[in-house]
Write a protein that holds these residues in place. Sequence first.
Motif, PDB file in Angstrom:
ATOM      1  N   ALA A  77       0.827  -1.207   0.000  1.00  0.00           N
ATOM      2  CA  ALA A  77       0.000   0.000   0.000  1.00  0.00           C
ATOM      3  C   ALA A  77       0.861   1.257   0.000  1.00  0.00           C
ATOM      4  O   ALA A  77       0.592   2.221  -0.728  1.00  0.00           O
ATOM      5  N   GLU A  78       1.917   1.267   0.798  1.00  0.00           N
ATOM      6  CA  GLU A  78       2.798   2.433   0.863  1.00  0.00           C
ATOM      7  C   GLU A  78       3.505   2.678  -0.465  1.00  0.00           C
ATOM      8  O   GLU A  78       3.661   3.825  -0.899  1.00  0.00           O
ATOM      9  N   THR A  79       3.920   1.588  -1.109  1.00  0.00           N
ATOM     10  CA  THR A  79       4.619   1.728  -2.389  1.00  0.00           C
ATOM     11  C   THR A  79       3.689   2.276  -3.464  1.00  0.00           C
ATOM     12  O   THR A  79       4.066   3.158  -4.246  1.00  0.00           O
ATOM     13  N   SER A  80       2.476   1.758  -3.505  1.00  0.00           N
ATOM     14  CA  SER A  80       1.504   2.254  -4.483  1.00  0.00           C
ATOM     15  C   SER A  80       1.185   3.730  -4.243  1.00  0.00           C
ATOM     16  O   SER A  80       1.126   4.524  -5.182  1.00  0.00           O
ATOM     17  N   ALA A  81       1.018   4.093  -2.969  1.00  0.00           N
ATOM     18  CA  ALA A  81       0.708   5.488  -2.642  1.00  0.00           C
ATOM     19  C   ALA A  81       1.858   6.414  -3.005  1.00  0.00           C
ATOM     20  O   ALA A  81       1.646   7.519  -3.526  1.00  0.00           O
ATOM     21  N   ALA A  82       3.082   5.973  -2.770  1.00  0.00           N
ATOM     22  CA  ALA A  82       4.245   6.824  -3.005  1.00  0.00           C
ATOM     23  C   ALA A  82       4.557   6.993  -4.484  1.00  0.00           C
ATOM     24  O   ALA A  82       5.047   8.048  -4.912  1.00  0.00           O
ATOM     25  N   THR A  83       4.275   5.961  -5.288  1.00  0.00           N
ATOM     26  CA  THR A  83       4.652   5.993  -6.708  1.00  0.00           C
ATOM     27  C   THR A  83       3.498   6.334  -7.637  1.00  0.00           C
ATOM     28  O   THR A  83       3.723   6.692  -8.794  1.00  0.00           O
ATOM     29  N   GLY A  84       2.258   6.167  -7.150  1.00  0.00           N
ATOM     30  CA  GLY A  84       1.104   6.364  -8.016  1.00  0.00           C
ATOM     31  C   GLY A  84       0.945   5.245  -9.023  1.00  0.00           C
ATOM     32  O   GLY A  84       0.223   5.397 -10.020  1.00  0.00           O
ATOM     33  N   ARG A  85       1.591   4.118  -8.788  1.00  0.00           N
ATOM     34  CA  ARG A  85       1.522   2.968  -9.686  1.00  0.00           C
ATOM     35  C   ARG A  85       0.935   1.753  -8.979  1.00  0.00           C
ATOM     36  O   ARG A  85       0.845   1.720  -7.754  1.00  0.00           O
ATOM     37  N   ALA A  86       0.595   0.768  -9.774  1.00  0.00           N
ATOM     38  CA  ALA A  86       0.211  -0.516  -9.203  1.00  0.00           C
ATOM     39  C   ALA A  86       1.465  -1.150  -8.592  1.00  0.00           C
ATOM     40  O   ALA A  86       2.534  -1.145  -9.199  1.00  0.00           O
ATOM     41  N   ALA A  87       1.326  -1.666  -7.382  1.00  0.00           N
ATOM     42  CA  ALA A  87       2.436  -2.340  -6.705  1.00  0.00           C
ATOM     43  C   ALA A  87       2.095  -3.809  -6.582  1.00  0.00           C
ATOM     44  O   ALA A  87       1.068  -4.171  -6.010  1.00  0.00           O
ATOM     45  N   GLY A  88       2.961  -4.644  -7.149  1.00  0.00           N
ATOM     46  CA  GLY A  88       2.731  -6.076  -7.111  1.00  0.00           C
ATOM     47  C   GLY A  88       3.920  -6.797  -6.517  1.00  0.00           C
ATOM     48  O   GLY A  88       4.887  -6.179  -6.060  1.00  0.00           O
ATOM     49  N   CYS A  89       3.839  -8.108  -6.519  1.00  0.00           N
ATOM     50  CA  CYS A  89       4.938  -8.920  -5.999  1.00  0.00           C
ATOM     51  C   CYS A  89       5.003 -10.209  -6.807  1.00  0.00           C
ATOM     52  O   CYS A  89       4.100 -10.524  -7.580  1.00  0.00           O
ATOM     53  N   ALA A  90       6.090 -10.918  -6.630  1.00  0.00           N
ATOM     54  CA  ALA A  90       6.302 -12.143  -7.392  1.00  0.00           C
ATOM     55  C   ALA A  90       6.488 -13.316  -6.446  1.00  0.00           C
ATOM     56  O   ALA A  90       6.912 -13.152  -5.299  1.00  0.00           O
ATOM     57  N   ASP A  91       6.148 -14.515  -6.943  1.00  0.00           N
ATOM     58  CA  ASP A  91       6.379 -15.717  -6.148  1.00  0.00           C
ATOM     59  C   ASP A  91       7.818 -16.195  -6.339  1.00  0.00           C
ATOM     60  O   ASP A  91       8.631 -15.529  -7.005  1.00  0.00           O
ATOM     61  N   ALA A  92       8.136 -17.351  -5.767  1.00  0.00           N
ATOM     62  CA  ALA A  92       9.517 -17.849  -5.802  1.00  0.00           C
ATOM     63  C   ALA A  92      10.006 -18.109  -7.221  1.00  0.00           C
ATOM     64  O   ALA A  92      11.212 -18.062  -7.491  1.00  0.00           O
ATOM     65  N   SER A  93       9.082 -18.359  -8.142  1.00  0.00           N
ATOM     66  CA  SER A  93       9.461 -18.621  -9.531  1.00  0.00           C
ATOM     67  C   SER A  93       9.601 -17.342 -10.344  1.00  0.00           C
ATOM     68  O   SER A  93       9.940 -17.391 -11.524  1.00  0.00           O
ATOM     69  N   GLY A  94       9.306 -16.193  -9.718  1.00  0.00           N
ATOM     70  CA  GLY A  94       9.391 -14.924 -10.422  1.00  0.00           C
ATOM     71  C   GLY A  94       8.117 -14.530 -11.134  1.00  0.00           C
ATOM     72  O   GLY A  94       8.081 -13.515 -11.825  1.00  0.00           O
ATOM     73  N   ARG A  95       7.049 -15.289 -10.941  1.00  0.00           N
ATOM     74  CA  ARG A  95       5.778 -14.992 -11.608  1.00  0.00           C
ATOM     75  C   ARG A  95       5.012 -13.923 -10.838  1.00  0.00           C
ATOM     76  O   ARG A  95       4.844 -14.022  -9.624  1.00  0.00           O
ATOM     77  N   LEU A  96       4.548 -12.907 -11.545  1.00  0.00           N
ATOM     78  CA  LEU A  96       3.789 -11.827 -10.928  1.00  0.00           C
ATOM     79  C   LEU A  96       2.496 -12.367 -10.325  1.00  0.00           C
ATOM     80  O   LEU A  96       1.763 -13.131 -10.969  1.00  0.00           O
ATOM     81  N   GLN A  97       2.248 -11.998  -9.077  1.00  0.00           N
ATOM     82  CA  GLN A  97       1.032 -12.417  -8.389  1.00  0.00           C
ATOM     83  C   GLN A  97      -0.004 -11.306  -8.518  1.00  0.00           C
ATOM     84  O   GLN A  97       0.116 -10.256  -7.890  1.00  0.00           O
ATOM     85  N   TYR A  98      -1.003 -11.554  -9.331  1.00  0.00           N
ATOM     86  CA  TYR A  98      -1.987 -10.521  -9.634  1.00  0.00           C
ATOM     87  C   TYR A  98      -2.875 -10.175  -8.440  1.00  0.00           C
ATOM     88  O   TYR A  98      -3.447  -9.089  -8.388  1.00  0.00           O
ATOM     89  N   LEU A  99      -3.001 -11.119  -7.504  1.00  0.00           N
ATOM     90  CA  LEU A  99      -3.932 -10.921  -6.391  1.00  0.00           C
ATOM     91  C   LEU A  99      -3.208 -10.825  -5.052  1.00  0.00           C
ATOM     92  O   LEU A  99      -3.683 -11.313  -4.023  1.00  0.00           O
ATOM     93  N   CYS A 100      -2.064 -10.192  -5.079  1.00  0.00           N
ATOM     94  CA  CYS A 100      -1.393  -9.710  -3.863  1.00  0.00           C
ATOM     95  C   CYS A 100      -0.790  -8.388  -4.277  1.00  0.00           C
ATOM     96  O   CYS A 100       0.399  -8.296  -4.600  1.00  0.00           O
ATOM     97  N   ALA A 101      -1.622  -7.372  -4.343  1.00  0.00           N
ATOM     98  CA  ALA A 101      -1.232  -6.129  -5.009  1.00  0.00           C
ATOM     99  C   ALA A 101      -1.989  -4.939  -4.428  1.00  0.00           C
ATOM    100  O   ALA A 101      -3.007  -5.100  -3.745  1.00  0.00           O
ATOM    101  N   ALA A 102      -1.462  -3.760  -4.698  1.00  0.00           N
ATOM    102  CA  ALA A 102      -2.120  -2.511  -4.316  1.00  0.00           C
ATOM    103  C   ALA A 102      -2.178  -1.590  -5.535  1.00  0.00           C
ATOM    104  O   ALA A 102      -1.211  -1.504  -6.295  1.00  0.00           O
ATOM    105  N   TRP A 103      -3.318  -0.947  -5.703  1.00  0.00           N
ATOM    106  CA  TRP A 103      -3.539  -0.065  -6.847  1.00  0.00           C
ATOM    107  C   TRP A 103      -4.033   1.297  -6.392  1.00  0.00           C
ATOM    108  O   TRP A 103      -4.871   1.381  -5.481  1.00  0.00           O
ATOM    109  N   PRO A 104      -3.589   2.377  -7.039  1.00  0.00           N
ATOM    110  CA  PRO A 104      -4.263   3.662  -6.851  1.00  0.00           C
ATOM    111  C   PRO A 104      -5.715   3.524  -7.315  1.00  0.00           C
ATOM    112  O   PRO A 104      -5.995   2.926  -8.362  1.00  0.00           O
ATOM    113  N   ASP A 105      -6.619   4.046  -6.532  1.00  0.00           N
ATOM    114  CA  ASP A 105      -8.049   3.902  -6.829  1.00  0.00           C
ATOM    115  C   ASP A 105      -8.381   4.333  -8.262  1.00  0.00           C
ATOM    116  O   ASP A 105      -9.059   3.615  -8.996  1.00  0.00           O
TER     117      ASP A 105
END
Length: 215
Positions: A118-146
């Motif tokens: 949430a802090e990263t999304s707020a600070a950058t104005g971008r969608a903030a996501g994360c990746a699993d151990a294989s490097g695949r983007l996890q679409y449903l562990c993320a924060a978005w500007p409204d």
Amino acid sequence: MGAERAVNALILTGGRSSRFGGVHKPGVSVDGTPVLTRLHAALTALPVHAIWVSGPTDGLHEDARPSVRQVFERPRFSGPLAGIAAAVSDMPADPGAVVLLLAGDVPYTSTADLSLLAETSAATGRAAGCADASGRLQYLCAAWPDTLLRDRLWLIGDPADQPVRRLWEGVEHVLVDVSAASVEDFDTAEDFRRITGLEAPRSPRAEPGYEGGAG
């Protein structure tokens, strides 16, 4: 994050859990607490301004139910993107807010990781996501500007039966390092056993002598 910036959250709990024997995954108990209640606790510890559950609330502790808004994707079982759209359409628009998107089958989500997203999304104005151990983007562990999330949903149009990755197409996002536990979801009984060390519950339909019932 500034105190004036609201953080809303939505948890996706729809779907048929077909690979999990038809047992509703967010309602499965882990160490005595259902997954959905564990997610709710992680969010309220953040804290968040408001929580939406898109789908059934089975597994949510009775005391927590007044604190969430429940919506359903339209039509039912039309996929997680439709569930996101239903929740966002129910949220009051707030250009300064951040929205957390979470899967309902992650038993060990970390409040610290949610805060970082949430802090990263707020600070950058971008969608903030994360990746699993294989490097695949996890679409449903993320924060978005409204506003960005609403714009993406508007551009996509009808969300029914479309993949969540459509949200991310062409979007400049920020990757955040989170703990492995915050992205480990379970689709199968084997996944559940590996993540939790517990045996997965069985659907009554799998029991000998089950004859079904009304409803």
